[in-house]
Write a protein that holds these residues in place. Sequence first.
Motif, mmCIF file in Angstrom:
data_model
loop_
_atom_site.group_PDB
_atom_site.id
_atom_site.type_symbol
_atom_site.label_atom_id
_atom_site.label_comp_id
_atom_site.label_asym_id
_atom_site.label_seq_id
_atom_site.Cartn_x
_atom_site.Cartn_y
_atom_site.Cartn_z
ATOM 1 N N SER A 1 11.577 41.349 18.159
ATOM 2 C CA SER A 1 11.696 40.133 17.356
ATOM 3 C C SER A 1 13.018 39.418 17.594
ATOM 4 C CB SER A 1 11.504 40.472 15.877
ATOM 5 O OG SER A 1 12.592 41.271 15.450
ATOM 6 N N SER A 2 13.670 39.689 18.727
ATOM 7 C CA SER A 2 14.863 38.961 19.179
ATOM 8 C C SER A 2 15.976 38.924 18.138
ATOM 9 C CB SER A 2 14.495 37.517 19.548
ATOM 10 O OG SER A 2 13.261 37.457 20.178
ATOM 11 N N CYS A 3 16.249 40.031 17.451
ATOM 12 C CA CYS A 3 17.185 39.979 16.329
ATOM 13 C C CYS A 3 18.633 40.184 16.740
ATOM 14 C CB CYS A 3 16.791 41.002 15.280
ATOM 15 S SG CYS A 3 17.167 42.679 15.826
ATOM 16 N N GLU B 1 20.311 42.822 17.435
ATOM 17 C CA GLU B 1 20.950 44.083 17.063
ATOM 18 C C GLU B 1 21.374 44.884 18.294
ATOM 19 O OE1 GLU B 1 21.962 45.665 14.435
ATOM 20 O OE2 GLU B 1 20.996 44.794 12.682
ATOM 21 N N PRO C 1 15.053 46.771 13.741
ATOM 22 C CA PRO C 1 14.251 46.590 12.535
ATOM 23 C C PRO C 1 12.771 46.856 12.777
ATOM 24 C CG PRO C 1 15.016 44.484 13.380
ATOM 25 C CD PRO C 1 15.689 45.529 14.191
ATOM 26 N N GLY D 1 19.664 41.148 13.060
ATOM 27 C CA GLY D 1 18.415 41.642 12.498
ATOM 28 C C GLY D 1 17.681 40.615 11.678
ATOM 29 N N CYS D 2 18.224 39.397 11.593
ATOM 30 C CA CYS D 2 17.581 38.368 10.774
ATOM 31 C C CYS D 2 16.298 37.898 11.438
ATOM 32 C CB CYS D 2 18.523 37.192 10.604
ATOM 33 S SG CYS D 2 17.766 35.819 9.725
ATOM 34 N N ASN E 1 15.824 34.786 13.939
ATOM 35 C CA ASN E 1 15.965 34.876 15.397
ATOM 36 C C ASN E 1 14.610 34.924 16.095
ATOM 37 O OD1 ASN E 1 18.908 35.101 15.795
ATOM 38 N ND2 ASN E 1 18.662 36.897 14.479
ATOM 39 N N ALA E 2 13.685 35.661 15.478
ATOM 40 C CA ALA E 2 12.357 35.778 16.086
ATOM 41 C C ALA E 2 11.652 34.418 16.081
ATOM 42 C CB ALA E 2 11.530 36.804 15.331
ATOM 43 N N LEU F 1 13.126 31.500 16.063
ATOM 44 C CA LEU F 1 13.806 30.656 17.053
ATOM 45 C C LEU F 1 13.262 30.941 18.450
ATOM 46 C CD1 LEU F 1 16.138 28.628 17.610
ATOM 47 C CD2 LEU F 1 17.615 30.595 17.972
ATOM 48 N N THR F 2 13.123 32.217 18.763
ATOM 49 C CA THR F 2 12.627 32.576 20.088
ATOM 50 C C THR F 2 11.215 32.056 20.307
ATOM 51 O OG1 THR F 2 13.924 34.580 19.955
ATOM 52 C CG2 THR F 2 12.219 34.512 21.629
ATOM 53 N N GLN G 1 11.349 28.334 20.871
ATOM 54 C CA GLN G 1 11.892 27.981 22.189
ATOM 55 C C GLN G 1 10.880 28.284 23.296
ATOM 56 O OE1 GLN G 1 15.582 30.145 22.035
ATOM 57 N NE2 GLN G 1 16.715 28.384 21.239
ATOM 58 N N ARG G 2 10.142 29.348 23.120
ATOM 59 C CA ARG G 2 9.083 29.639 24.107
ATOM 60 C C ARG G 2 8.043 28.538 24.101
ATOM 61 N NH1 ARG G 2 6.195 35.281 23.513
ATOM 62 N NH2 ARG G 2 4.832 34.416 25.108
ATOM 63 N N ARG H 1 9.283 25.516 25.943
ATOM 64 C CA ARG H 1 9.265 25.709 27.390
ATOM 65 C C ARG H 1 7.834 25.678 27.929
ATOM 66 N NH1 ARG H 1 10.202 31.606 29.461
ATOM 67 N NH2 ARG H 1 8.189 31.689 28.393
ATOM 68 N N ASP I 1 7.444 37.639 11.023
ATOM 69 C CA ASP I 1 8.383 37.557 12.148
ATOM 70 C C ASP I 1 8.376 38.818 12.994
ATOM 71 O OD1 ASP I 1 10.532 39.493 11.620
ATOM 72 O OD2 ASP I 1 10.938 38.318 9.842
ATOM 73 N N PRO J 1 5.868 39.489 17.192
ATOM 74 C CA PRO J 1 6.208 38.302 17.985
ATOM 75 C C PRO J 1 5.004 37.667 18.659
ATOM 76 C CG PRO J 1 7.624 40.160 18.546
ATOM 77 C CD PRO J 1 6.594 40.696 17.628
ATOM 78 N N ARG K 1 12.157 38.575 7.412
ATOM 79 C CA ARG K 1 12.974 39.628 6.815
ATOM 80 C C ARG K 1 14.394 39.154 6.590
ATOM 81 N NH1 ARG K 1 13.642 42.709 10.989
ATOM 82 N NH2 ARG K 1 12.832 40.943 12.162
ATOM 83 N N MET L 1 5.974 46.912 7.725
ATOM 84 C CA MET L 1 6.276 47.047 9.142
ATOM 85 C C MET L 1 5.903 48.423 9.661
ATOM 86 S SD MET L 1 9.857 45.054 9.262
ATOM 87 C CE MET L 1 10.364 45.845 10.757
ATOM 88 N N LYS M 1 -5.109 46.849 19.481
ATOM 89 C CA LYS M 1 -4.935 48.293 19.563
ATOM 90 C C LYS M 1 -4.003 48.789 18.457
ATOM 91 C CE LYS M 1 -3.646 51.346 23.097
ATOM 92 N NZ LYS M 1 -2.882 51.371 24.350
ATOM 93 N N TYR N 1 -2.985 46.825 15.667
ATOM 94 C CA TYR N 1 -3.377 46.341 14.338
ATOM 95 C C TYR N 1 -4.893 46.404 14.201
ATOM 96 C CZ TYR N 1 1.447 44.972 14.190
ATOM 97 O OH TYR N 1 2.807 45.018 14.217
#
Lengths: 733, 317
Positions: free
Chosen positions: A663-665, A667, A705, B32-33, B36-37, B39-40, B43-44, B47, B186, B189, B213, B226, B249, B251
């Motif tokens: 999740s690209s965090c 860490e 995480p 760990g926020c 960030n996920a 944002l990624t 951005q993907r 692109r 989040d 991904p 999270r 999680m 597989k 979930y």
Amino acid sequence: MEADLQAYVAFYLTGKKQPTQVDGIDGLKLRPALFSGFRDLTRLRYDYPLVLIDDPVDERYVESLSGLIDAILDKLAQGADGERIRKNVLRLEQGIRTLLSTGRSGLFSELWDQAAAPLIKADKLMADSLARARANLKTDGEVIDCTGNLAFRLLGHAWGMTQMQRARRFNADINRLILKLSDIIQADFINSDAGKTAENLRHAFGSGPLDNFNFDAMSRILKKVSARENLPKRRRQRVLDLISTLQSQQFFPTTGSKAGVPGSPPYSFAFDTCSDALKAYRERIPKAIELARAIAMAELEIKGEYSEAKHDALFESFGENGLDTEELAIFPDYLVRINATSLSGPEQSTLTEILSADLPIKIVVQTDDILEKSLIEHGHLTFTLRSKQLARMSMGMGIFVLQAPASSLYRMRQPIQRGLDYAGSALFSIYSGDSPNTAGIAPYLVGAAACESRLFPAFSFNPSAGRDWAARFTLLTNPQVSNDWPVHEVIYQDERIQTVTDPVPFTLIDFVACDARYSKHFARVPRTNWSACLTPVATTLAAEGRGQVETVPYLMMVDGENRLQKVIVDEKLIREARRCRTMWNSLQELGGIHNSHAERLLASEKKLWQESASQAEAVPAKTDAAPASAAVTASPTPAPATGAESEAERSPDEAYIETPRCSSCNECIQLNSKMFAYDGNKQAVIVDASAGTYAQLVEAAENCPVAIIHPGKPRNLNEAGLDELLKRAEVFM
Amino acid sequence: MKFSATECLLELYEEKLELEDYQSGVPRWCNGCGDNAILTAIQRLCRDEGLRPEKTVFVSGIGCSSRFPHYMKTYGFHGIHGRAFPVAEGVKMARPDLTVFVNTGDGDCCSIGAAHWIHAIRYNMNLTVFLHDNQIYGLTKKQASPTSPIGTRSNTTPRGSYLDALNPLTVTLGVANASFVAQAVDWIPESLFEIVKAAYHHKGFSFVRILQRCPEWLPKLHEADMQEPDSVQLLHHENALQLSPGLSKVYKNQLRHDPLDMNRAREIASSTDVVPVGILYQNREIPCYEDTRRSTVLRTSDTVRKGFEAELDKYSV
């Protein structure tokens, strides 16, 4: 009786009329029996005359008079006085038809008023009905009946409406482009020192308390502000050139271009000959390319995406291969309206040239005579195929083709619109039904008869509708499409005043019988001689080959007083009719009706199916069991193979990350950016497990995480505290 | 205006942008926020869809999530608290050619901005909205937000919050003209990216609530979800998202759900035993406000001036 038959057979085979037995039909004013009810069309309610709508909503460029009246009645004729209003308004409709038949013309509203005037005078209630109906008359336009010039007028009108819409779209686009390009120039001016003079600032302020401001000071301050870079000279010139190209285009009349721009009048696009249209088209190609290029460049300029390095070369060679149909689609289409009689040698070849090049030219060919005599005399009865077959031949060129008698044009208004919208050539072959040889019969009726007799079927072929014949070709406007000949009922009274209903097919011969030039092929049999040796034409046509002549085919016709007559015909016509039917059959096949290939395939498949079905009946148990067991054994093996393979590749001692779940965090990256890194999708991978300690790997696994880091086994067995680390790592194995 | 051959030729010259071309600065979010996920994933999307940075706008309000525009190398508008929607709507109205995204948080959207949120749904303008829902005010160091679960201890609710949490999904599904409602988490991904992509491709107001999270202030909130894959229920349908074999597989808790079924969508949105992930509702037929209100009049400087003067003349003495 024998003598009669001999005389009839002699006529049938040779065309020789023996005066005592049969009469010629000249002067008898005969017409096919099926026409007996249609002597006065003004007293009937049908889809003609038409109203050419001036301001059409959603493609409805033409409406039928009766349709418009019905729409008004649907709204108005409700409640207690509904029936009275209905009667009165229908009376008015008939009045309009009568006016038209006397040669009047004009707008729907004008004819309405003319027809209403005498009716209103006579009757107060009538005046009330008509006034209320008139208030509901929302659409207007010229009324035209099915006469010789219907096709040119109707198609000209539809074409004009199409071009008008196109012009609207084009103008909206061009004006937008010009505005945006001008904005570029304007913005540059405002940013420049010249734009920041006191005078300009004062002007920009508009009206108001101008004295309260010191524009000189304002100008000084603004000029000090470092302006952004000015427009490069080349770009500026390019934008100005584009504006002038767009403003000076002559393809559409412009609505919004600025006053004072020297412009030439817009081109005309309607022509009377193919050669004129082709010449104009060729002359205008360079201009069209220039305009298309300017539009493409302008779009780029506006988006700020024009890059000289990339685009200059591209646009320099723009249009060297001409413009393709999509590019041409923004320009107006050309219209040529031409009569088949003027399709002589060179004109005909120009027509072929246009159609084969698929130029955006819409050609309307009107034929007034489809029974034209063959140039080869001496008993050759082959009605000339020249104009009649133009449509069928053109289908081979893959262009839009529509063939219809004028009487079907209203029903074909949607295919007509599609033809006008089609990007490329379109050919409209129209039979007017207006010929001096069928005097006394309304062109509407003649046109409809041509269609019924299968001599001039209505069809359309639209290459843009799909890739196969089923999508492109339709015959459905024809009456009773699945029959060889459409069958209608003739109802008459016999000598004993008994009503007789006789189903009579309408054949080519019925159509030919309307034409005075071919009267010698018909002979009337006096009522006293009617006998069993006469057989209906359709029966003869249905029987193949000649064989022994035992009966002679006759046609049911009526004279001026609607008395039934039997008219025998000669063999030449029978042969012609069979030929006509063959051509109709081949059209039917194209239209998917009685398709011989499909029928053959169906028959063979049916046979196979029946054979296998009978086999299955013989051994019912075995056939069921065999395939089922095979399926069971075959299916389960392949599924798990892929999963197992990918998992087996990795050794359990190696450290790894389940990257897709990351999740690209940040860490792990923060912990050791040499060991962990992001891939192209910004998800973590272990790039170098030896770039850090095992302790870091374990810590990263614990911090992650989503718990997707698996530390594996340590590489450096001398690392301190390894035992404890291995214990902590266990949960991530 | 479409130009077949020309268009094809011009496309040859289109620049291909990489992920880095959309990245701007190092996010100041905690390690760990979940932001960030998100944002990624976005951005993907930029692109993969080849969005031109100068044609793309990210609008946000105030909060952790609303720092988002700073980290995108596109146009951005870090607005005022609760007012991301009106700003985004204005941008879209004036420049329908731009791609407009909204990043907002549970406080920004569901508390101070709730009125704008409800009307933005009803207007159904073509915006792609991401509600970064961490169920806490993080930027101001832990106060309860409208979506905090009942009993959440925070600086403003030291004895635990007293009210049931507001459910952004059921609220959105209850407003007229809702046209796209989805939920993502989040920590998956792949599904987050697929949902973000579907939201971008939907024409209309695409609302994606992302459970995000907050490791700093509510580290335990999603821990159980999680660790237990079955607590997440993946929605799939042939008219919505299809699940990849890899995802299926892990979930196993899956539900086939027709995104046009509003009643079922509301039921799923209200479920408390599982976390539904996927498209809950999608209706492509609802018109966009900017389309129904589009004017054909060209905005030349003359028309603008005349319009202004006509308006001002109403008040002249």
